[in-house]
Design an enzyme around this catalytic site. Structure first.
Site: not given
Length: 533
Positions: A132, A207, A231
């Site tokens: 990420k 996320s 997330s």
């Protein structure tokens, strides 16, 4: 001179698009009406049969073993996953940057080292790993999806990336997160909207949604995400993956970029997304065996333990949070699991009532924005970045306001009081783990992921939780009950908009919740449960 945020985004996306090698580009992209694109990587003609096998057939543990047994090289793996990631980006917008040449060079180094010494550098030797974007990698961007941070280049690896690199992993791409890193979707002004590879009308979650989509389309075998409200678990659920939200203070967050470093009322965590329970164990053991507490004073000096589940596993069943009931596909997945486990005497199933989950959301949504969101607004305003609808929604929850220090103390005391109440609540049932939905629906339609409480409550309580796939939406089985009587307005809105056709091909997953700092016991329990499903 006024900075135009569009120019910043255009420059960033030009770099992203330029990182895709020309030979890896699809000649004819599918029409927007093609919703499920999971088979296109293997059918588009860009991957060899061996590359298709390497990217689709194995989990990370198997690939690590294949490298050890000299059945495959790291260069072969990196080439296959880089090509597939390039294809994935063109289909679902799940890559911020592909660094093929850098990854290939590292893979070649590892192959040469193994050939010369006969030794592996670590348990992840040669395995490609995706990350990420806000988790810093040296010499790459660390924007956290803020346009105001678009030109920031990380000077060094985050602690976790350094640890995973030392374990032998090869980093090959960065994946997007949403604006403010605070959506259960993945949309930003920086890179646009990431969609679900199983159904492009749906969200991959957030996320860590770039990771979810990338792994869902099998362009990664092991990814690193972060979780402060769901997330890791939301993307894992929406893409049919395994995803672990560890307990806090076990893995280092040093070097993770965001807007509110130093906030400790609700701690985010970093953790893995992958294809199996054993991959969760592989990642956690590799990281914690490095003794990360020697470099990060915030961490607990707690080695990773090898544990077995109890002979009889007592599983608490929480079918609903009693605020918003799960839609038919999720309810069916719960019942499927219950039916299978109840057949085996090694499982003792107990219904568990949720404890005031509406209050938990009121509390945590207030704790996310102790300054009323000022730091975020300042970053947006710095370059005139528009606030997206889901950012507006989460930053305007009813309890969001600026707090003075006394109010922060009071809120933190309320958090601790709720944690203690829930501790006693679960102790009264005597369960080892809790089986719950991950959300009230399968992957939500784009722009509609506005219910966090099935995941965020465990962040508030700081309990480890892991997601695992169970089934997919079936319009014939998951019919809408027209006689359903909702519990409240939120529940009514969730059910009234349900149509099984909207979720065609969507994975349906469940969540297993453990006890604080007993992540090993949680994964052992999940391994036992998955073997029965």
């Amino acid at each position: 001179m006024t900075i135009d945020w569009r120019q910043i985004a255009a420059k960033y996306c030009a770099h992203r698009d330029g990182s895709i090698p020309e030979p890896f580009k699809i000649k004819t992209l599918p029409k927007d009406t093609v919703l499920n694109v999971t088979k296109i990587p293997s059918e588009c003609g860009l991957l060899t049969p061996k590359e298709i096998e390497l990217t689709e057939k194995y989990d990370a543990t198997a690939l690590a073993e294949m490298i050890k047994d000299r059945k495959v090289t790291s260069v072969e793996l990196v080439t296959a996953f880089c090509k597939r990631a390039a294809i994935a980006q063109q289909l679902v917008n799940c890559v911020n940057e592909l660094f093929y040449e850098e990854a290939l060079a590292r893979a070649a180094e590892l192959d040469e080292y193994y050939a010369k010494t006969g030794s592996l550098v670590g348990p992840l030797h040669g395995v490609p790993v995706s990350v990420k974007e806000h988790i810093s990698i040296k010499n790459h961007t660390a924007t956290a999806s803020f346009l105001a941070k678009a030109n920031i280049i990380a000077e060094k690896d985050s602690d976790l990336v350094a640890t995973v690199r030392k374990a032998g992993a090869v980093f090959y791409c960065r994946t997007p997160q949403p604006q403010a890193i605070m959506h259960l979707e993945t949309s930003s002004n920086l890179t646009g909207v990431t969609v679900n590879p199983f159904n492009r009308k749906l969200t991959p979650g957030g996320s860590s949604g770039g990771e979810g989509a990338l792994l869902g389309i099998k362009a990664s075998v092991l990814g690193i995400g972060s979780d402060i409200g769901g997330s890791i678990r939301s993307p894992a659920a929406n893409n049919g993956l395994f995803g672990l939200r560890p307990s806090t203070l076990r893995l280092s967050r040093k070097g993770c970029q965001g807007a509110v470093s130093g906030q400790e009322t609700i701690l985010g965590v970093v953790g893995p997304l992958g294809r199996s329970v054993r991959d969760m164990n592989l990642f956690m053991k590799a990281c914690i065996d490095s003794q990360p507490w020697l470099d990060d004073a915030s961490l607990l000096p707690m080695p990773w333990r090898s544990v077995a589940p109890p002979k009889t596993l007592k599983v608490g069943i929480m079918r609903s949070d009693n605020v918003v009931n799960p839609q038919p596909p999720v309810a069916r997945a719960m019942q499927m699991a219950i039916d299978q486990l109840s057949k085996n005497p090694d499982f003792d199933l107990v219904d568990v009532e949720p404890l005031d989950h509406k209050y938990s959301w009121d509390l945590i949504s207030e704790m996310y924005w102790l300054d009323g969101g000022k730091v975020y607004y300042d970053l947006f305003n710095k370059v005139g970045e528009p606030i997206l609808p889901l950012t507006e929604w989460i930053m305007h929850q009813p309890n969001v306001k600026p707090h003075d220090i006394t109010a922060v103390w009071k809120l933190t005391a309320a958090r601790d009081e709720y944690r203690n109440r829930y501790l006693k609540h679960l102790q009264a049932y005597g369960v080892d783990v809790l089986l719950t939905p991950v959300g009230p629906s399968p992957a939500p339609k784009l722009g509609e992921a506005k219910y966090w409480t099935y995941t965020s409550v465990w962040n508030l309580l700081d309990l480890p939780a892991v997601v695992f796939p169970v089934t997919t939406v079936d319009p014939k089985l998951d019919v809408k009950d027209e006689s359903y009587i909702p519990m409240n307005e939120q529940d009514a809105a969730n059910y009234e908009t349900y149509s099984p056709e909207d979720y065609l091909d969507a994975p349906v997953s469940l969540q297993l919740v453990g006890k604080r700092w007993q992540d090993e016991e949680l994964l052992a329990a999940l391994d036992k449960i998955v073997s029965m499903l």
